[in-house]
Write a protein that holds these residues in place. Structure first.
Motif, PDB file in Angstrom:
ATOM      1  N   GLU A   1      -8.003  -7.197   1.039  1.00  0.00           N
ATOM      2  CA  GLU A   1      -7.054  -6.926   2.132  1.00  0.00           C
ATOM      3  C   GLU A   1      -7.890  -6.464   3.319  1.00  0.00           C
ATOM      4  O   GLU A   1      -8.511  -5.397   3.295  1.00  0.00           O
ATOM      5  CB  GLU A   1      -6.026  -5.856   1.765  1.00  0.00           C
ATOM      6  CG  GLU A   1      -5.039  -5.637   2.912  1.00  0.00           C
ATOM      7  CD  GLU A   1      -3.960  -4.597   2.629  1.00  0.00           C
ATOM      8  OE1 GLU A   1      -4.047  -3.880   1.628  1.00  0.00           O
ATOM      9  OE2 GLU A   1      -3.024  -4.513   3.468  1.00  0.00           O
TER      10      GLU A   1
ATOM     11  N   HIS B   1      -8.851  -2.671  -0.214  1.00  0.00           N
ATOM     12  CA  HIS B   1      -8.918  -2.458   1.237  1.00  0.00           C
ATOM     13  C   HIS B   1     -10.327  -2.664   1.772  1.00  0.00           C
ATOM     14  O   HIS B   1     -11.270  -2.053   1.274  1.00  0.00           O
ATOM     15  CB  HIS B   1      -8.544  -1.009   1.578  1.00  0.00           C
ATOM     16  CG  HIS B   1      -7.090  -0.729   1.497  1.00  0.00           C
ATOM     17  ND1 HIS B   1      -6.164  -1.352   2.286  1.00  0.00           N
ATOM     18  CD2 HIS B   1      -6.381   0.127   0.722  1.00  0.00           C
ATOM     19  CE1 HIS B   1      -4.963  -0.894   2.016  1.00  0.00           C
ATOM     20  NE2 HIS B   1      -5.056   0.005   1.058  1.00  0.00           N
TER      21      HIS B   1
ATOM     22  N   HIS C   1       2.203  -7.498   4.840  1.00  0.00           N
ATOM     23  CA  HIS C   1       3.288  -6.626   5.328  1.00  0.00           C
ATOM     24  C   HIS C   1       3.548  -6.677   6.849  1.00  0.00           C
ATOM     25  O   HIS C   1       3.200  -5.728   7.562  1.00  0.00           O
ATOM     26  CB  HIS C   1       3.050  -5.183   4.897  1.00  0.00           C
ATOM     27  CG  HIS C   1       1.660  -4.622   5.079  1.00  0.00           C
ATOM     28  ND1 HIS C   1       0.969  -4.692   6.262  1.00  0.00           N
ATOM     29  CD2 HIS C   1       0.833  -3.972   4.233  1.00  0.00           C
ATOM     30  CE1 HIS C   1      -0.198  -4.098   6.145  1.00  0.00           C
ATOM     31  NE2 HIS C   1      -0.318  -3.667   4.903  1.00  0.00           N
TER      32      HIS C   1
ATOM     33  N   ASP D   1       2.312  -4.390  -3.797  1.00  0.00           N
ATOM     34  CA  ASP D   1       1.228  -3.635  -3.157  1.00  0.00           C
ATOM     35  C   ASP D   1       0.898  -2.397  -4.004  1.00  0.00           C
ATOM     36  O   ASP D   1       0.875  -1.270  -3.496  1.00  0.00           O
ATOM     37  CB  ASP D   1       1.661  -3.234  -1.741  1.00  0.00           C
ATOM     38  CG  ASP D   1       0.495  -2.901  -0.827  1.00  0.00           C
ATOM     39  OD1 ASP D   1      -0.638  -2.798  -1.325  1.00  0.00           O
ATOM     40  OD2 ASP D   1       0.723  -2.737   0.387  1.00  0.00           O
TER      41      ASP D   1
ATOM     42  N   SER E   1      -4.242  -7.793   7.421  1.00  0.00           N
ATOM     43  CA  SER E   1      -3.258  -6.723   7.615  1.00  0.00           C
ATOM     44  C   SER E   1      -3.561  -5.905   8.851  1.00  0.00           C
ATOM     45  O   SER E   1      -4.721  -5.703   9.202  1.00  0.00           O
ATOM     46  CB  SER E   1      -3.254  -5.783   6.402  1.00  0.00           C
ATOM     47  OG  SER E   1      -2.738  -6.420   5.270  1.00  0.00           O
TER      48      SER E   1
ATOM     49  N   HIS F   1      -3.297  -2.222  10.166  1.00  0.00           N
ATOM     50  CA  HIS F   1      -3.082  -0.840   9.731  1.00  0.00           C
ATOM     51  C   HIS F   1      -3.188   0.141  10.887  1.00  0.00           C
ATOM     52  O   HIS F   1      -3.115   1.348  10.680  1.00  0.00           O
ATOM     53  CB  HIS F   1      -4.098  -0.464   8.642  1.00  0.00           C
ATOM     54  CG  HIS F   1      -3.915  -1.210   7.355  1.00  0.00           C
ATOM     55  ND1 HIS F   1      -4.934  -1.838   6.692  1.00  0.00           N
ATOM     56  CD2 HIS F   1      -2.809  -1.436   6.611  1.00  0.00           C
ATOM     57  CE1 HIS F   1      -4.472  -2.405   5.589  1.00  0.00           C
ATOM     58  NE2 HIS F   1      -3.190  -2.184   5.517  1.00  0.00           N
TER      59      HIS F   1
ATOM     60  N   HIS G   1      -1.222  -8.847  -4.314  1.00  0.00           N
ATOM     61  CA  HIS G   1      -1.609  -7.698  -3.484  1.00  0.00           C
ATOM     62  C   HIS G   1      -1.622  -6.425  -4.329  1.00  0.00           C
ATOM     63  O   HIS G   1      -0.575  -5.820  -4.586  1.00  0.00           O
ATOM     64  CB  HIS G   1      -0.616  -7.599  -2.315  1.00  0.00           C
ATOM     65  CG  HIS G   1      -1.032  -6.655  -1.234  1.00  0.00           C
ATOM     66  ND1 HIS G   1      -0.654  -6.817   0.078  1.00  0.00           N
ATOM     67  CD2 HIS G   1      -1.778  -5.524  -1.259  1.00  0.00           C
ATOM     68  CE1 HIS G   1      -1.157  -5.826   0.806  1.00  0.00           C
ATOM     69  NE2 HIS G   1      -1.835  -5.022   0.007  1.00  0.00           N
TER      70      HIS G   1
END
Ligand SMILES: [Zn+2]
Ligand SMILES: [Zn+2]
Length: 286
Positions: free
Chosen positions: A92, A40, A165, A246, A118, A120, A6
């Protein structure tokens, strides 16, 4: 032997400042054997007017030449005397229920080794900017909602490689006591872990959370994940744990990784996972 799956680089992730060369250099110094790049891709997430997305074809074309497995990296080092970490290419993916179709299209693009799923956003807001509104609700309620979103994401993307996460939301809780504890959220964690184990989705331990908690002046022990949570994952039959710093900036390279490895070892974790061509692989933890 350890692969950190990551990582973010500038120009592709809007919140990253490091270059790929800096990432290589940093990880080589730390003795990390493999790097996974996971920039991302957040459809529907904006900074100002800019959506956090990019051309997937360009991304794959730019980074594919770096791809090399652990075996190839080792062979290359033996032949040339120069070690360059293995390299895997991922993404991600920011899960938003309104954009499932668009996200499905992205992850089915050939050329990626894996993707990290993920969350967010919660209640339609990013916790970085809107923590006060979000945490106007009781902390436990917010955490339950976050874990419900994680479960929903896993159900909508059973082909995901890693859940990123799980404790992201806890980084932004204003309370000093903000670690996600298994005992307070047992049913939610059980349902999530069971779904992940069934689908072969790895649990990520992300030291970005440790970093944030240490900034709050918590001790390292208090900043590390809840030991009970790790043991419960193992008891349920979980075998896939990834560990990552990360990294967005040079200062993040390998941060709290050594400490987290010994913490995980104390809880009974013996192998860490990474993904190559959508297949999970594991390496011994110490
Ligand atoms: Zn993230
Ligand atoms: Zn990230």
């Amino acid at each position: 032997m350890y692969v950190d799956s990551h990582n973010h680089v500038r120009n592709w992730s809007q919140d990253a400042t490091q270059s790929l060369e800096e990432l290589y250099r940093g990880y080589k110094q730390k003795g990390i054997y493999g790097i996974g790049l996971s920039d991302h891709y957040d459809i529907g997430n904006y900074t100002g007017d800019t959506e956090w997305i990019f051309d997937i074809g360009d991304y794959i074309a730019t980074f594919s030449p770096y791809k090399r497995s652990l075996t190839e990296a080792r062979r290359e080092a033996e032949e040339s005397g120069f070690f360059r970490p293995a390299f895997f290419l991922g993404l991600e993916l920011g899960y938003l229920q309104d954009h499932i179709e668009g996200l499905q299209g992205v992850v089915s693009t050939p050329g990626l080794d894996y993707f990290i799923l993920s969350i967010h956003e919660i209640y339609g807001k990013n916790p970085y900017d809107f923590f006060e509104e979000i945490f106007a609700k009781p902390q436990k309620q917010v955490y339950e909602q976050y874990l419900e979103l994680c479960l929903q994401a896993v159900q909508d993307f059973p082909n995901a490689s890693i859940l990123g996460h799980y404790d992201f939301i806890s980084r932004y809780a204003p309370q000093r006591e903000s670690k996600m504890n298994y005992s307070c959220l047992a049913d939610h964690f059980d349902s999530l872990f069971q779904a992940m184990i069934e689908e072969g989705i790895a649990l990520e331990i992300n030291t970005g959370t440790v970093r944030q908690f240490v900034k709050k002046d918590l001790s390292l022990e208090d900043a590390l994940p809840d030991p009970q949570l790790i043991r419960r994952y193992l008891d349920l039959g979980g075998e896939l744990i990834t560990l990552s710093a990360d990294a967005h900036h040079v200062s993040h390279h390998g941060q709290y990784i050594k400490e987290t490895i010994s913490f995980l070892h104390r809880q009974g974790v013996r192998r860490l996972a990474y993904f190559h061509k959508h297949q999970a692989h594991t390496t011994p933890i110490q």
